[in-house]
Design a protein around this motif. Sequence first.
Motif, PDB file in Angstrom:
ATOM      1  N   LEU A 116       0.827  -1.205   0.000  1.00  0.00           N
ATOM      2  CA  LEU A 116       0.000   0.000   0.000  1.00  0.00           C
ATOM      3  C   LEU A 116       0.864   1.260   0.000  1.00  0.00           C
ATOM      4  O   LEU A 116       0.594   2.224  -0.731  1.00  0.00           O
ATOM      5  CB  LEU A 116      -0.926  -0.005   1.216  1.00  0.00           C
ATOM      6  CG  LEU A 116      -2.206  -0.828   1.086  1.00  0.00           C
ATOM      7  CD1 LEU A 116      -2.886  -0.964   2.447  1.00  0.00           C
ATOM      8  CD2 LEU A 116      -3.151  -0.184   0.085  1.00  0.00           C
ATOM      9  N   ALA A 130      -7.336   3.363  -4.466  1.00  0.00           N
ATOM     10  CA  ALA A 130      -8.493   3.381  -3.561  1.00  0.00           C
ATOM     11  C   ALA A 130      -9.216   2.037  -3.578  1.00  0.00           C
ATOM     12  O   ALA A 130      -9.680   1.547  -2.533  1.00  0.00           O
ATOM     13  CB  ALA A 130      -9.443   4.503  -3.969  1.00  0.00           C
ATOM     14  N   ILE A 133      -7.237  -0.208  -1.413  1.00  0.00           N
ATOM     15  CA  ILE A 133      -7.475   0.066   0.012  1.00  0.00           C
ATOM     16  C   ILE A 133      -8.794  -0.558   0.451  1.00  0.00           C
ATOM     17  O   ILE A 133      -8.888  -1.161   1.543  1.00  0.00           O
ATOM     18  CB  ILE A 133      -7.477   1.587   0.258  1.00  0.00           C
ATOM     19  CG1 ILE A 133      -6.076   2.166  -0.004  1.00  0.00           C
ATOM     20  CG2 ILE A 133      -7.910   1.898   1.690  1.00  0.00           C
ATOM     21  CD1 ILE A 133      -6.033   3.682   0.072  1.00  0.00           C
ATOM     22  N   ALA A 134      -9.826  -0.428  -0.381  1.00  0.00           N
ATOM     23  CA  ALA A 134     -11.126  -1.026  -0.037  1.00  0.00           C
ATOM     24  C   ALA A 134     -11.018  -2.540   0.060  1.00  0.00           C
ATOM     25  O   ALA A 134     -11.585  -3.163   0.981  1.00  0.00           O
ATOM     26  CB  ALA A 134     -12.166  -0.629  -1.087  1.00  0.00           C
ATOM     27  N   THR A 136      -8.337  -4.203   0.815  1.00  0.00           N
ATOM     28  CA  THR A 136      -7.566  -4.493   2.029  1.00  0.00           C
ATOM     29  C   THR A 136      -8.462  -4.425   3.264  1.00  0.00           C
ATOM     30  O   THR A 136      -8.384  -5.280   4.168  1.00  0.00           O
ATOM     31  CB  THR A 136      -6.410  -3.490   2.158  1.00  0.00           C
ATOM     32  OG1 THR A 136      -5.599  -3.550   0.981  1.00  0.00           O
ATOM     33  CG2 THR A 136      -5.564  -3.804   3.378  1.00  0.00           C
ATOM     34  N   ILE A 137      -9.292  -3.384   3.320  1.00  0.00           N
ATOM     35  CA  ILE A 137     -10.204  -3.267   4.463  1.00  0.00           C
ATOM     36  C   ILE A 137     -11.146  -4.468   4.522  1.00  0.00           C
ATOM     37  O   ILE A 137     -11.464  -4.987   5.607  1.00  0.00           O
ATOM     38  CB  ILE A 137     -10.990  -1.946   4.368  1.00  0.00           C
ATOM     39  CG1 ILE A 137     -10.037  -0.756   4.512  1.00  0.00           C
ATOM     40  CG2 ILE A 137     -12.087  -1.885   5.425  1.00  0.00           C
ATOM     41  CD1 ILE A 137     -10.705   0.585   4.315  1.00  0.00           C
ATOM     42  N   GLY A 159      -8.725   1.080   8.879  1.00  0.00           N
ATOM     43  CA  GLY A 159      -8.881   2.482   8.516  1.00  0.00           C
ATOM     44  C   GLY A 159      -7.652   3.332   8.737  1.00  0.00           C
ATOM     45  O   GLY A 159      -7.370   4.233   7.958  1.00  0.00           O
ATOM     46  N   MET A 162      -3.725   0.800   7.264  1.00  0.00           N
ATOM     47  CA  MET A 162      -3.638   0.560   5.828  1.00  0.00           C
ATOM     48  C   MET A 162      -3.788   1.851   5.017  1.00  0.00           C
ATOM     49  O   MET A 162      -2.976   2.154   4.145  1.00  0.00           O
ATOM     50  CB  MET A 162      -4.717  -0.454   5.407  1.00  0.00           C
ATOM     51  CG  MET A 162      -4.513  -1.831   6.025  1.00  0.00           C
ATOM     52  SD  MET A 162      -2.922  -2.536   5.519  1.00  0.00           S
ATOM     53  CE  MET A 162      -2.933  -4.091   6.396  1.00  0.00           C
ATOM     54  N   THR A 163      -4.823   2.637   5.328  1.00  0.00           N
ATOM     55  CA  THR A 163      -4.995   3.899   4.618  1.00  0.00           C
ATOM     56  C   THR A 163      -3.847   4.864   4.912  1.00  0.00           C
ATOM     57  O   THR A 163      -3.388   5.593   4.041  1.00  0.00           O
ATOM     58  CB  THR A 163      -6.340   4.542   4.995  1.00  0.00           C
ATOM     59  OG1 THR A 163      -7.387   3.593   4.800  1.00  0.00           O
ATOM     60  CG2 THR A 163      -6.608   5.778   4.159  1.00  0.00           C
ATOM     61  N   TRP A 166      -0.772   4.101   2.709  1.00  0.00           N
ATOM     62  CA  TRP A 166      -0.901   4.641   1.353  1.00  0.00           C
ATOM     63  C   TRP A 166      -0.764   6.157   1.358  1.00  0.00           C
ATOM     64  O   TRP A 166      -0.119   6.732   0.467  1.00  0.00           O
ATOM     65  CB  TRP A 166      -2.261   4.254   0.778  1.00  0.00           C
ATOM     66  CG  TRP A 166      -2.513   4.875  -0.573  1.00  0.00           C
ATOM     67  CD1 TRP A 166      -2.100   4.411  -1.792  1.00  0.00           C
ATOM     68  CD2 TRP A 166      -3.220   6.096  -0.835  1.00  0.00           C
ATOM     69  NE1 TRP A 166      -2.509   5.255  -2.785  1.00  0.00           N
ATOM     70  CE2 TRP A 166      -3.193   6.316  -2.230  1.00  0.00           C
ATOM     71  CE3 TRP A 166      -3.868   7.034  -0.020  1.00  0.00           C
ATOM     72  CZ2 TRP A 166      -3.786   7.412  -2.822  1.00  0.00           C
ATOM     73  CZ3 TRP A 166      -4.469   8.137  -0.617  1.00  0.00           C
ATOM     74  CH2 TRP A 166      -4.420   8.312  -2.000  1.00  0.00           C
ATOM     75  N   TYR A 167      -1.315   6.827   2.356  1.00  0.00           N
ATOM     76  CA  TYR A 167      -1.274   8.285   2.414  1.00  0.00           C
ATOM     77  C   TYR A 167       0.154   8.789   2.582  1.00  0.00           C
ATOM     78  O   TYR A 167       0.554   9.784   1.957  1.00  0.00           O
ATOM     79  CB  TYR A 167      -2.156   8.784   3.560  1.00  0.00           C
ATOM     80  CG  TYR A 167      -2.156  10.285   3.711  1.00  0.00           C
ATOM     81  CD1 TYR A 167      -1.395  10.902   4.688  1.00  0.00           C
ATOM     82  CD2 TYR A 167      -2.916  11.082   2.867  1.00  0.00           C
ATOM     83  CE1 TYR A 167      -1.378  12.279   4.823  1.00  0.00           C
ATOM     84  CE2 TYR A 167      -2.910  12.461   2.986  1.00  0.00           C
ATOM     85  CZ  TYR A 167      -2.143  13.055   3.960  1.00  0.00           C
ATOM     86  OH  TYR A 167      -2.134  14.422   4.085  1.00  0.00           O
ATOM     87  N   ARG A 170       1.837   8.499  -0.689  1.00  0.00           N
ATOM     88  CA  ARG A 170       1.304   9.500  -1.614  1.00  0.00           C
ATOM     89  C   ARG A 170       1.875  10.878  -1.329  1.00  0.00           C
ATOM     90  O   ARG A 170       2.242  11.629  -2.240  1.00  0.00           O
ATOM     91  CB  ARG A 170      -0.221   9.525  -1.493  1.00  0.00           C
ATOM     92  CG  ARG A 170      -0.919  10.552  -2.364  1.00  0.00           C
ATOM     93  CD  ARG A 170      -0.863  10.180  -3.809  1.00  0.00           C
ATOM     94  NE  ARG A 170      -1.602  11.121  -4.641  1.00  0.00           N
ATOM     95  CZ  ARG A 170      -1.578  11.097  -5.967  1.00  0.00           C
ATOM     96  NH1 ARG A 170      -0.876  10.176  -6.601  1.00  0.00           N
ATOM     97  NH2 ARG A 170      -2.268  11.981  -6.659  1.00  0.00           N
TER      98      ARG A 170
END
Length: 409
Positions: A116, A130, A133-134, A136-137, A159, A162-163, A166-167, A170
């Motif tokens: 991620l 995205a 990420i979904a 993965t959740i 939430g 994992m998110t 990625w953030y 990014r």
Amino acid sequence: MVDRTAPHFRTHPGYASKRSRGPFARWPRAADAVLAFAILLATVFLRDGPGDTLAVRPPGDLPPAAVPVLVVASAALYMRRRAPLAVLAVTITAWAVSLVAVPDKSLTGVATLIALYSAGRHSADVRRAAAGIAATILVVNIEGLIDPAPWQDAVVYAGVAMTGAWYVGRRLRLREEHAVRRLRDRAAEAGRIVAEERTRIARELHDVVAHRVSLMTVQAGAARAVATEDLDAALRAMAAVEDAGRQALGELRHLLGVLRPESELDGLGPQPGLSDLPRLAEQIRDAGVEVSVSADAVPDGLPARVDLFAYRIVQEALTNVLKHAGPGARTEVRLGGGGNGLAIEVLDDGRGGVTVLPGPGGGQDGTRGHGIVGMRERALLLGGTLDAGPRPDGGFRVAARLPTGGGAA
């Protein structure tokens, strides 16, 4: 060439950042290979223990069918820079399969976490990231249903962790793109400023020359008008013409030097001519090239520009011999007159060893050459011709003919 030992270079922040880069920036492939192997060892020999601890998994507790799943998930990380979204899909799939293939909780989610981060760091496709990420959740929630841990913990883990991975990737990507864009804009702005400055200087050059030449014309006309009646006034006017001419030449040399900043000026000394060929030949001999110079019926009193351009053509031709044929080559320089022109011929046998000149241009007196294009340009400016090419029996030939009586083209 940039001097990396200069104090201003060592203290530049960009230089410090390059020296402080970690192994993932210096050796990305090797670092990713080590990372993939470390994750493989962790997923095979470690598992989640009680109370959010890590426990060592005995070798016999891992089913043989689970080994390929863990190997694929870990090995995919080696491609995380070149195909980050594909690696993310592989790790998510391997994580979902490991929920069934591995009886106890494995660390396959760590590989997904790294994937991620890599998707945010090395991919600009936000929509597919995205979707990853979904997915993965979803896997985290399925694992939360299988594991007796509270449901809320699984949602928070999905939430935030994992998110967040990625953030972070990014944000690092956006910061790097912003820095690159700033450097590009700065370079473009510098180029625009240089172009505007050169345009301004060209305009200034025109104004300077026009003013000086107009002044010289007026003063010369005044001198002619009073020459028969007031000789002293005529002499003073001609002295003013001489002074204006010298000023115009000085300003021309200065402004033209600015217009070609890369050229290395010869200083304030007189410009060379054909009378300086013996010294030039001696310098080339010192570099290892055997040079012979012969002159036949060369006209006396050559115009200054013809004398200078002829010398520069011979100089550049000899520099090319030293650069491309190298020490040990034999070279002949032939000068001849007749037919209201000057003939120049430079021949070499091409049998030397290749060498590398110490400077970027190769002129022996510090003048940077511009190769055959520069030689031909000089000949054309005088209304002459220049031919250059290989000889049938080996070596190279440069032949130029410069008119000595006409005006420049």
